[in-house]
Write a protein that holds these residues in place. Structure first.
Motif, mmCIF file in Angstrom:
data_model
loop_
_atom_site.group_PDB
_atom_site.id
_atom_site.type_symbol
_atom_site.label_atom_id
_atom_site.label_comp_id
_atom_site.label_asym_id
_atom_site.label_seq_id
_atom_site.Cartn_x
_atom_site.Cartn_y
_atom_site.Cartn_z
ATOM 1 N N UNK A 315 8.263 -18.557 14.823
ATOM 2 C CA UNK A 315 7.143 -18.493 15.271
ATOM 3 C C UNK A 315 6.679 -17.515 16.249
ATOM 4 N N UNK A 316 5.391 -16.893 16.318
ATOM 5 C CA UNK A 316 5.220 -15.598 17.191
ATOM 6 C C UNK A 316 3.706 -15.466 17.363
ATOM 7 N N UNK A 317 3.474 -15.062 18.422
ATOM 8 C CA UNK A 317 2.013 -14.697 18.786
ATOM 9 C C UNK A 317 1.844 -13.337 19.552
ATOM 10 N N UNK A 318 0.871 -12.718 19.175
ATOM 11 C CA UNK A 318 0.475 -11.394 19.640
ATOM 12 C C UNK A 318 0.337 -11.317 21.285
ATOM 13 N N UNK A 319 1.353 -10.459 21.774
ATOM 14 C CA UNK A 319 1.263 -10.329 23.350
ATOM 15 C C UNK A 319 -0.212 -10.108 24.063
ATOM 16 N N UNK A 320 -1.060 -9.553 23.304
ATOM 17 C CA UNK A 320 -2.360 -9.365 23.572
ATOM 18 C C UNK A 320 -3.082 -10.509 23.825
ATOM 19 N N UNK A 321 -2.777 -11.753 22.969
ATOM 20 C CA UNK A 321 -3.444 -12.796 23.183
ATOM 21 C C UNK A 321 -2.987 -13.716 24.057
ATOM 22 N N UNK A 329 4.519 -14.449 33.582
ATOM 23 C CA UNK A 329 5.891 -15.376 33.707
ATOM 24 C C UNK A 329 6.908 -14.954 32.753
ATOM 25 N N UNK A 330 6.366 -14.022 31.880
ATOM 26 C CA UNK A 330 7.517 -13.405 31.138
ATOM 27 C C UNK A 330 8.155 -12.201 31.651
ATOM 28 N N UNK A 331 7.892 -11.978 32.797
ATOM 29 C CA UNK A 331 8.301 -10.562 33.642
ATOM 30 C C UNK A 331 8.705 -9.329 32.632
ATOM 31 N N UNK A 332 7.762 -9.110 31.890
ATOM 32 C CA UNK A 332 7.924 -7.508 31.130
ATOM 33 C C UNK A 332 7.659 -6.766 31.867
ATOM 34 N N UNK A 333 8.050 -5.507 31.897
ATOM 35 C CA UNK A 333 7.880 -4.233 32.577
ATOM 36 C C UNK A 333 6.439 -4.139 32.295
ATOM 37 N N UNK A 334 5.731 -3.355 33.141
ATOM 38 C CA UNK A 334 4.145 -3.016 33.050
ATOM 39 C C UNK A 334 4.167 -2.015 31.970
ATOM 40 N N UNK A 335 4.990 -1.263 31.838
ATOM 41 C CA UNK A 335 4.734 -0.092 30.815
ATOM 42 C C UNK A 335 4.698 -0.801 29.184
ATOM 43 N N UNK A 336 5.142 -2.027 29.218
ATOM 44 C CA UNK A 336 5.145 -2.796 27.713
ATOM 45 C C UNK A 336 3.807 -3.132 27.809
ATOM 46 N N UNK A 337 2.959 -2.793 26.824
ATOM 47 C CA UNK A 337 1.549 -3.272 26.531
ATOM 48 C C UNK A 337 1.485 -3.899 25.295
ATOM 49 N N UNK A 338 2.351 -3.731 24.221
ATOM 50 C CA UNK A 338 2.246 -4.537 22.879
ATOM 51 C C UNK A 338 3.513 -4.958 22.505
#
Length: 413
Positions: A315-321, A329-338
């Protein structure tokens, strides 16, 4: 007095009053011509009225003339002329060619559990696209036959026959039926929807509101429109044809035809309603599934009775949502937008076997960079297939990872 002698001829001259003037002679002559012409015109009109129907039947006139004489109380005659024009065009030829292959599809359901009688629950359209010695095959929309306990097909000559649902696909809203071939005389010809141009004629044939064999005409408004379609917790951007030919409830599953009488699309009022982003009524906007998109699905449903599409098992959800506080809290790099955030992993699924966990952010699949949830679903369901080995790139707690898995299968019926 009153006489004179001509020295040369010695002729007698009558009194001046007894010799008509030139003006009087010309007046009498004109009166004679007018009377003769008037009489000739009357005779000509009578002859025309008498012989016109005969000449028309012989093909002398470009139209048909029938004369009838009705007597009234005063004894006068009244003549009526009927003009019949035989109109034949490319549109009428196209309609004549494909119409016998467009049928009505009737969804029958029981009124209650204890009653063995079936009642008509809904009606749509279908297209006979194939015939062999025993059976003929009909393509229609999935929603036309959805929930049906029994399906009937009414042919163009009003004959009804029982139909078997071979397969359904709710994702692309298509279904294939099978009927006996004995009463089928015409099979539709599929065209090439990739060759269409904006502005070329488009003809919709179906049963809107139950009116059998209705024809509406318009043009191709767009050849590459995309509409979001939702089915069984899956969403894709489906490619559709847009036309201003009227497509109403009952047209679903019917034919969108080009000027050559070839089927270039399968009309869908469901997609039309899905494509409307407002509650306001619209006119001149209808949608059809391009025949090039539909053909492989039709063939798969006819052969295997289902469409197996790839499945990850997550089950997934769009990162933009995802709210910004949770995204941090996901601590993803700032360059990752989608990307896609995994919210759940099904047991014994391909994703579970690959090590994916809730909280992972998927950014690529087989080198395809994910832009959105819809974009990902469209890519997976149209470009990948069940049983295919794929590589997935994802981020977990700020670190990039790569895993491989074999896609599972899922059906949309």
């Amino acid at each position: 007095m009153g006489y004179y002698d001509d020295e040369d001829n010695h002729t007698e001259s009558k009194p001046e009053s007894d010799n008509p003037s030139r003006q009087q002679r010309e007046s009498r002559l004109r009166g004679g011509w007018f009377l003769s012409g008037f009489i000739g015109a009357i005779v000509g009109m009578v002859c025309l009225l008498i012989f016109a129907p005969i000449l028309s039947d012989l093909g002398v006139f470009p139209y048909q003339v029938t004369g009838s004489q009705n007597s009234n109380t005063t004894g006068s005659a009244t003549f009526n002329r009927q003009v019949n024009v035989d109109v034949t065009s490319s549109v009428t030829d196209a309609v004549d060619k494909v119409s016998p292959a467009v049928v009505a599809v009737i969804n029958l359901q029981k009124a209650n559990f204890f009653d063995n009688k079936y009642t008509e629950s809904g009606i749509g359209s279908g297209i006979i696209y194939k015939k062999d010695n025993q059976y003929a095959y009909v393509v229609t929309n999935n929603h036309v036959v959805s929930g049906a306990e029994k399906v009937e097909v009414r042919l163009s000559d009003e004959l009804k026959t029982s139909a078997t649902v071979l397969g359904k696909d709710s994702l692309y809203d298509l279904a294939v039926l099978r009927i006996p071939a004995k009463n089928v005389k015409t099979v539709a010809e599929f065209g090439n929807s990739s060759k269409l141009k904006r502005g070329e004629p488009a003809i919709a044939i179906g049963n809107p509101l139950g009116f059998s064999g209705s024809v509406t005409e318009g043009i191709i408004s767009s050849t590459n429109r995309t509409i979001q379609v939702d089915s069984n917790n899956a969403s894709i951007e489906a490619q559709v044809l847009q036309t201003d030919a009227a497509i109403n409830p009952g047209n679903s599953g019917g034919a969108l035809v080009n000027i050559g009488g070839q089927v270039i699309g399968i009309n869908s009022s469901k997609i039309a309603s899905t494509g409307s982003s407002t509650d306001e009524s619209v006119e001149g906007i209808g949608f059809a599934i391009p025949i090039n998109v539909a053909k492989p699905i039709i063939n798969e449903l006819e052969t295997n009775r289902k469409i197996e599409r790839p499945m990850l098992g997550i089950s997934i959800v769009d990162l933009s949502m995802v709210p910004s506080e949770e995204a941090s809290q996901l601590e993803i790099p700032s360059k990752i937008k989608t990307g896609l955030v995994v919210t759940d992993v099904q047991r014994s699924s391909p994703a579970a076997g690959s090590g994916l966990e809730a909280g992972d952010v998927i950014t690529e699949i087989n080198g395809y960079k994910i832009k959105s949830y819809i974009d990902f679903s469209t890519y997976m369901y149209t470009k990948l297939h069940a049983g295919q080995n794929v590589t997935i790139k994802y981020y977990r707690m700020g670190k990039e990872h790569t895993t491989k898995l074999t896609l599972g299968s899922k059906t949309f019926s």
